[in-house]
Scaffold this motif. Structure first.
Motif, PDB file in Angstrom:
ATOM      1  N   TRP A 263      13.295 -36.091 -13.951  1.00 28.93           N
ATOM      2  CA  TRP A 263      12.601 -35.328 -15.491  1.00 28.93           C
ATOM      3  C   TRP A 263      13.555 -34.564 -15.854  1.00 28.93           C
ATOM      4  CZ3 TRP A 263       8.627 -37.248 -17.892  1.00 28.93           C
ATOM      5  CH2 TRP A 263       7.590 -37.881 -17.175  1.00 28.93           C
ATOM      6  N   ARG A 264      14.187 -33.582 -15.098  1.00 26.62           N
ATOM      7  CA  ARG A 264      15.211 -32.680 -16.232  1.00 26.62           C
ATOM      8  C   ARG A 264      16.243 -33.363 -17.050  1.00 26.62           C
ATOM      9  NH1 ARG A 264      12.874 -27.867 -16.804  1.00 26.62           N
ATOM     10  NH2 ARG A 264      12.498 -26.883 -14.894  1.00 26.62           N
ATOM     11  N   PHE A 265      16.885 -34.551 -16.485  1.00 29.32           N
ATOM     12  CA  PHE A 265      17.737 -35.109 -16.901  1.00 29.32           C
ATOM     13  C   PHE A 265      17.205 -35.844 -18.165  1.00 29.32           C
ATOM     14  CE2 PHE A 265      19.760 -39.592 -17.773  1.00 29.32           C
ATOM     15  CZ  PHE A 265      20.904 -39.065 -18.193  1.00 29.32           C
ATOM     16  N   ILE A 266      16.090 -36.562 -18.230  1.00 29.57           N
ATOM     17  CA  ILE A 266      15.450 -37.329 -19.371  1.00 29.57           C
ATOM     18  C   ILE A 266      14.988 -36.541 -20.478  1.00 29.57           C
ATOM     19  CG2 ILE A 266      12.867 -37.546 -18.736  1.00 29.57           C
ATOM     20  CD1 ILE A 266      15.785 -40.459 -19.515  1.00 29.57           C
ATOM     21  N   SER A 267      14.646 -35.303 -19.953  1.00 27.79           N
ATOM     22  CA  SER A 267      14.163 -34.249 -20.952  1.00 27.79           C
ATOM     23  C   SER A 267      15.305 -33.832 -22.028  1.00 27.79           C
ATOM     24  CB  SER A 267      13.153 -33.147 -20.541  1.00 27.79           C
ATOM     25  OG  SER A 267      14.057 -32.143 -19.701  1.00 27.79           O
ATOM     26  N   ASN A 268      16.347 -33.775 -21.459  1.00 30.11           N
ATOM     27  CA  ASN A 268      17.774 -33.316 -22.160  1.00 30.11           C
ATOM     28  C   ASN A 268      18.346 -34.378 -22.728  1.00 30.11           C
ATOM     29  OD1 ASN A 268      17.556 -30.684 -21.671  1.00 30.11           O
ATOM     30  ND2 ASN A 268      17.973 -30.749 -19.655  1.00 30.11           N
ATOM     31  N   PHE A 269      18.460 -35.588 -22.019  1.00 26.30           N
ATOM     32  CA  PHE A 269      19.220 -36.859 -22.370  1.00 26.30           C
ATOM     33  C   PHE A 269      18.583 -37.563 -23.639  1.00 26.30           C
ATOM     34  CE2 PHE A 269      20.371 -41.368 -22.596  1.00 26.30           C
ATOM     35  CZ  PHE A 269      21.712 -41.372 -22.523  1.00 26.30           C
TER      36      PHE A 269
ATOM     37  N   PRO B 272      16.072 -36.444 -26.202  1.00 22.79           N
ATOM     38  CA  PRO B 272      16.450 -35.949 -27.621  1.00 22.79           C
ATOM     39  C   PRO B 272      17.964 -35.878 -28.065  1.00 22.79           C
ATOM     40  CG  PRO B 272      14.969 -34.638 -26.159  1.00 22.79           C
ATOM     41  CD  PRO B 272      15.662 -35.713 -25.235  1.00 22.79           C
ATOM     42  N   LYS B 273      18.916 -35.839 -27.327  1.00 24.27           N
ATOM     43  CA  LYS B 273      20.294 -35.886 -27.716  1.00 24.27           C
ATOM     44  C   LYS B 273      20.785 -37.321 -28.035  1.00 24.27           C
ATOM     45  CE  LYS B 273      21.312 -31.853 -25.126  1.00 24.27           C
ATOM     46  NZ  LYS B 273      21.826 -31.220 -24.043  1.00 24.27           N
ATOM     47  N   HIS B 274      20.141 -38.332 -27.135  1.00 24.21           N
ATOM     48  CA  HIS B 274      20.954 -39.630 -27.656  1.00 24.21           C
ATOM     49  C   HIS B 274      19.895 -40.410 -28.187  1.00 24.21           C
ATOM     50  CE1 HIS B 274      24.298 -38.549 -25.249  1.00 24.21           C
ATOM     51  NE2 HIS B 274      23.502 -38.007 -24.477  1.00 24.21           N
ATOM     52  N   PHE B 275      18.764 -40.325 -28.335  1.00 26.72           N
ATOM     53  CA  PHE B 275      17.760 -41.046 -29.162  1.00 26.72           C
ATOM     54  C   PHE B 275      16.998 -40.309 -30.005  1.00 26.72           C
ATOM     55  CE2 PHE B 275      18.880 -43.409 -25.465  1.00 26.72           C
ATOM     56  CZ  PHE B 275      18.854 -44.825 -25.589  1.00 26.72           C
ATOM     57  N   ASP B 276      17.519 -39.319 -30.915  1.00 24.94           N
ATOM     58  CA  ASP B 276      16.899 -38.492 -31.710  1.00 24.94           C
ATOM     59  C   ASP B 276      15.984 -38.991 -32.419  1.00 24.94           C
ATOM     60  OD1 ASP B 276      19.097 -39.454 -33.008  1.00 24.94           O
ATOM     61  OD2 ASP B 276      19.620 -37.589 -33.942  1.00 24.94           O
TER      62      ASP B 276
ATOM     63  N   ALA C 148       9.652 -33.792 -32.251  1.00 26.58           N
ATOM     64  CA  ALA C 148       9.737 -32.490 -31.464  1.00 26.58           C
ATOM     65  C   ALA C 148       8.651 -32.292 -30.768  1.00 26.58           C
ATOM     66  CB  ALA C 148       9.655 -31.651 -32.895  1.00 26.58           C
ATOM     67  N   GLU C 149       7.516 -33.009 -31.089  1.00 25.27           N
ATOM     68  CA  GLU C 149       6.321 -33.017 -30.077  1.00 25.27           C
ATOM     69  C   GLU C 149       6.542 -33.612 -28.683  1.00 25.27           C
ATOM     70  OE1 GLU C 149       5.938 -34.368 -33.394  1.00 25.27           O
ATOM     71  OE2 GLU C 149       5.100 -32.538 -34.060  1.00 25.27           O
ATOM     72  N   THR C 150       7.485 -34.830 -28.665  1.00 22.65           N
ATOM     73  CA  THR C 150       7.925 -35.387 -27.436  1.00 22.65           C
ATOM     74  C   THR C 150       8.639 -34.796 -26.748  1.00 22.65           C
ATOM     75  OG1 THR C 150       7.404 -37.571 -28.536  1.00 22.65           O
ATOM     76  CG2 THR C 150       8.575 -37.601 -26.544  1.00 22.65           C
ATOM     77  N   HIS C 151       9.651 -34.203 -27.452  1.00 22.38           N
ATOM     78  CA  HIS C 151      10.688 -33.167 -26.815  1.00 22.38           C
ATOM     79  C   HIS C 151       9.981 -31.987 -25.984  1.00 22.38           C
ATOM     80  CE1 HIS C 151      14.623 -30.437 -27.043  1.00 22.38           C
ATOM     81  NE2 HIS C 151      14.523 -31.005 -25.943  1.00 22.38           N
ATOM     82  N   GLU C 152       9.030 -31.401 -26.463  1.00 18.18           N
ATOM     83  CA  GLU C 152       8.275 -30.326 -25.890  1.00 18.18           C
ATOM     84  C   GLU C 152       7.783 -30.713 -24.754  1.00 18.18           C
ATOM     85  OE1 GLU C 152       6.821 -26.790 -25.037  1.00 18.18           O
ATOM     86  OE2 GLU C 152       8.301 -27.315 -26.017  1.00 18.18           O
ATOM     87  N   LEU C 153       6.901 -31.822 -24.968  1.00 20.39           N
ATOM     88  CA  LEU C 153       6.164 -32.611 -23.883  1.00 20.39           C
ATOM     89  C   LEU C 153       7.016 -32.917 -22.590  1.00 20.39           C
ATOM     90  CD1 LEU C 153       3.585 -33.642 -22.418  1.00 20.39           C
ATOM     91  CD2 LEU C 153       3.799 -35.847 -23.756  1.00 20.39           C
ATOM     92  N   LEU C 154       8.237 -33.362 -22.852  1.00 11.41           N
ATOM     93  CA  LEU C 154       9.181 -33.533 -21.912  1.00 11.41           C
ATOM     94  C   LEU C 154       9.387 -32.497 -21.097  1.00 11.41           C
ATOM     95  CD1 LEU C 154      11.348 -36.320 -23.617  1.00 11.41           C
ATOM     96  CD2 LEU C 154       9.800 -36.788 -21.640  1.00 11.41           C
ATOM     97  N   ARG C 155       9.737 -31.271 -21.832  1.00 11.67           N
ATOM     98  CA  ARG C 155      10.217 -30.123 -21.431  1.00 11.67           C
ATOM     99  C   ARG C 155       8.941 -29.476 -20.580  1.00 11.67           C
ATOM    100  NH1 ARG C 155       8.949 -25.218 -21.449  1.00 11.67           N
ATOM    101  NH2 ARG C 155       7.722 -25.483 -23.030  1.00 11.67           N
TER     102      ARG C 155
END
Length: 127
Positions: A56-62, A64-68, A73-80
């Motif tokens: 989960w840590r990996f995907i929450s960072n990967f 947003p950076k590679h599939f921007d 932004a809401e999905t990025h926050e949800l992943l975090r």
């Protein structure tokens, strides 16, 4: 005489990358379900929880950076937030799969849902 540099290994196609990102969520969900149903020794249980957290840590960072373009932004926050939740899950379930079966089911559901969400990104690929 020097050897010419080798060309870089080509990256997997975007579809393969998506499949490779989705599969670990399915694998962890299956392992958690097996532990919930059959129990697990402490080392195996801890390894599964740690792998889940790392994933989960990996995907929450990967993502947003590679599939921007596919990650709002809401999905990025949800992943975090889910990643933070998985830290708490690791602490809450440290004693083993018998401690809170309902929480394990929620984690399994989140992993299966994430697998499905990642695979749905294939539909967004340009033909």
């Amino acid at each position: 005489m020097t050897d010419a540099p080798k060309p870089p290994v080509p990256l997997a196609s975007r579809e393969e990358l998506i499949d490779d990102m989705a599969l670990p969520f399915l694998d962890i969900a299956e392992k958690l379900e097996a532990c919930r149903l059959n129990g697990a020794d402490p080392e195996t249980w801890k390894a599964i929880l740690e792998t889940n957290l790392f994933l989960w840590r990996f995907i929450s960072n990967f993502l947003p950076k590679h599939f921007d373009s596919a990650v709002t932004a809401e999905t990025h926050e949800l992943l975090r937030r889910i990643s933070d939740f998985m830290v708490k899950v690791g602490v809450a379930l440290d004693e083993g799969p018998g401690k809170d079966p309902a929480l394990i089911r929620k984690v399994i559901h989140l992993n299966l849902n994430m697998c499905d969400q990642i695979l749905s990104m294939r539909a967004d690929l340009d033909p």
